[in-house]
Design an enzyme around this catalytic site. Structure first.
Site, PDB file in Angstrom:
ATOM      1  N   ASP A  29       1.600   7.909   4.574  1.00  0.00           N
ATOM      2  CA  ASP A  29       1.903   9.081   5.394  1.00  0.00           C
ATOM      3  C   ASP A  29       3.276   9.639   5.016  1.00  0.00           C
ATOM      4  O   ASP A  29       3.640   9.618   3.837  1.00  0.00           O
ATOM      5  CB  ASP A  29       1.853   8.683   6.871  1.00  0.00           C
ATOM      6  CG  ASP A  29       1.323   9.777   7.772  1.00  0.00           C
ATOM      7  OD1 ASP A  29       2.016  10.795   7.913  1.00  0.00           O
ATOM      8  OD2 ASP A  29       0.228   9.628   8.333  1.00  0.00           O
ATOM      9  N   HIS A  61       5.342  12.521  11.453  1.00  0.00           N
ATOM     10  CA  HIS A  61       3.900  12.247  11.540  1.00  0.00           C
ATOM     11  C   HIS A  61       3.605  10.769  11.319  1.00  0.00           C
ATOM     12  O   HIS A  61       2.864  10.140  12.087  1.00  0.00           O
ATOM     13  CB  HIS A  61       3.175  13.113  10.510  1.00  0.00           C
ATOM     14  CG  HIS A  61       1.686  13.126  10.634  1.00  0.00           C
ATOM     15  ND1 HIS A  61       0.881  12.170  10.026  1.00  0.00           N
ATOM     16  CD2 HIS A  61       0.841  13.968  11.283  1.00  0.00           C
ATOM     17  CE1 HIS A  61      -0.394  12.444  10.293  1.00  0.00           C
ATOM     18  NE2 HIS A  61      -0.447  13.520  11.054  1.00  0.00           N
ATOM     19  N   SER A 241      -5.776  12.929  12.969  1.00  0.00           N
ATOM     20  CA  SER A 241      -4.705  12.054  12.477  1.00  0.00           C
ATOM     21  C   SER A 241      -4.321  11.019  13.511  1.00  0.00           C
ATOM     22  O   SER A 241      -3.841   9.930  13.156  1.00  0.00           O
ATOM     23  CB  SER A 241      -3.453  12.882  12.143  1.00  0.00           C
ATOM     24  OG  SER A 241      -3.623  13.623  10.972  1.00  0.00           O
TER      25      SER A 241
END
Length: 296
Positions: A29, A61, A241
């Site tokens: 990520d 994220h 996600s």
């Protein structure tokens, strides 16, 4: 996360001593901020972009995703504990501060991960990012081939379906890969999507061009609060996600109980225990994650 834990009854596993301990989840990520809830269980850090050796996340994220998987919730007195609070986390930074990356960087990251999988006991790879089908065909083929190689090496690959629904054939790459486990959001059509920058029914839907059912499994992904990159705090995000690490965390719990399971065994177990009455028949999925049945 408190809402998600109650919805899935994660305490069923935790009270029986299954917290993901001994299982490492690689998170490919934007990197990782060493949040208080994760410190002590971060097994390493690999930065494809800047070759930094100390953990960092210039986007947020990756930290949010890692918190859903394995936060122990100590900074929130347990309120934002993740799915598998005892698991190890191995952040692999392949995306920049804008969330952009390329196949070459992913390839380098996967090669490194395969070389170190035994050293870190990597059992799961979480991929909460995806490539649009508008990408060059050779890149698509290469990325799918790479994740299949990870699966064949004995690592369970869990990928997001993407947020391009509700149209059919809208699953992002590598989620279209036949072999791996692809995750969609079970709560993408409720009012919680308002204010999240996502349309109702955002979760990517199949079937794929090859008429393969994708995603296979659904989990909550809308308005999930998890670790932030600022001052050991928390933030709320939505999307497949976020649903993907819910499933990765559940698999970490499963593997802490049944460490001998292969990726194929795990996928079969998800199929056998999916909740087929979760009112998502129009998506042609196996069903929704049922953690209690999964752990039996």
């Amino acid at each position: 996360m408190e809402r998600i834990r109650e919805l899935l009854n994660t305490s069923y596993a935790h009270k029986r001593g299954y917290t993901g301990k001994g299982i490492t989840v690689a998170v490919m990520d934007t990197g990782l901020f060493l949040h208080k809830d994760l410190r002590g269980r971060v097994k390493g850090f690999y930065d494809v972009l800047g070759n930094e050796t100390e953990c960092y996340d210039d986007n947020g994220h990756g930290t949010h995703v890692a918190g859903i998987i394995g936060s122990d919730g100590c900074a929130s007195r347990g309120e934002y504990m993740g799915m598998a609070p005892g698991c190890g986390i191995l952040p692999i930074k392949v995306l920049d501060r804008r969330g952009g990356g390329n196949t070459r960087q992913v390839k380098k990251a996967i090669r490194w991960m395969l070389e170190h999988k035994d050293e870190y006991n990597i059992r799961i790879l979480n991929i909460s990012v995806g490539m649009l089908k508008s990408a060059r065909e050779e890149e698509q083929v290469e990325l799918i081939k790479l994740v299949e190689e990870v699966w064949d090496a004995g690592i369970v690959v869990v990928a997001a379906a993407g947020n391009n629904g509700p149209a059919g054939n809208s699953v992002t790459i590598p989620g279209i890969c036949r072999t791996i486990i692809t995750v969609g959001s079970s709560d993408d059509d409720n009012r919680q999507t308002q204010g999240q920058g996502l349309r109702r029914g955002y979760s990517g839907r199949g079937p794929t061009d090859s008429c393969v059912i994708k995603p296979e499994i659904l989990a909550p992904g809308t308005k999930i609060t998890s670790c932030d990159v600022h001052n050991d705090g928390y933030t709320t995000k939505s999307g497949t996600s976020m649903a993907t690490p819910v499933v990765s965390g559940a698999i970490a719990l499963l593997l802490s109980k049944y460490p001998q399971m292969s990726p194929k065994d795990v996928k079969l177990r998800l199929y056998q225990t999916a909740n087929r009455s979760c009112d998502r028949k129009e998506q042609h999925v196996w069903g929704c994650l049922d953690l209690v049945r999964l752990m039996h």
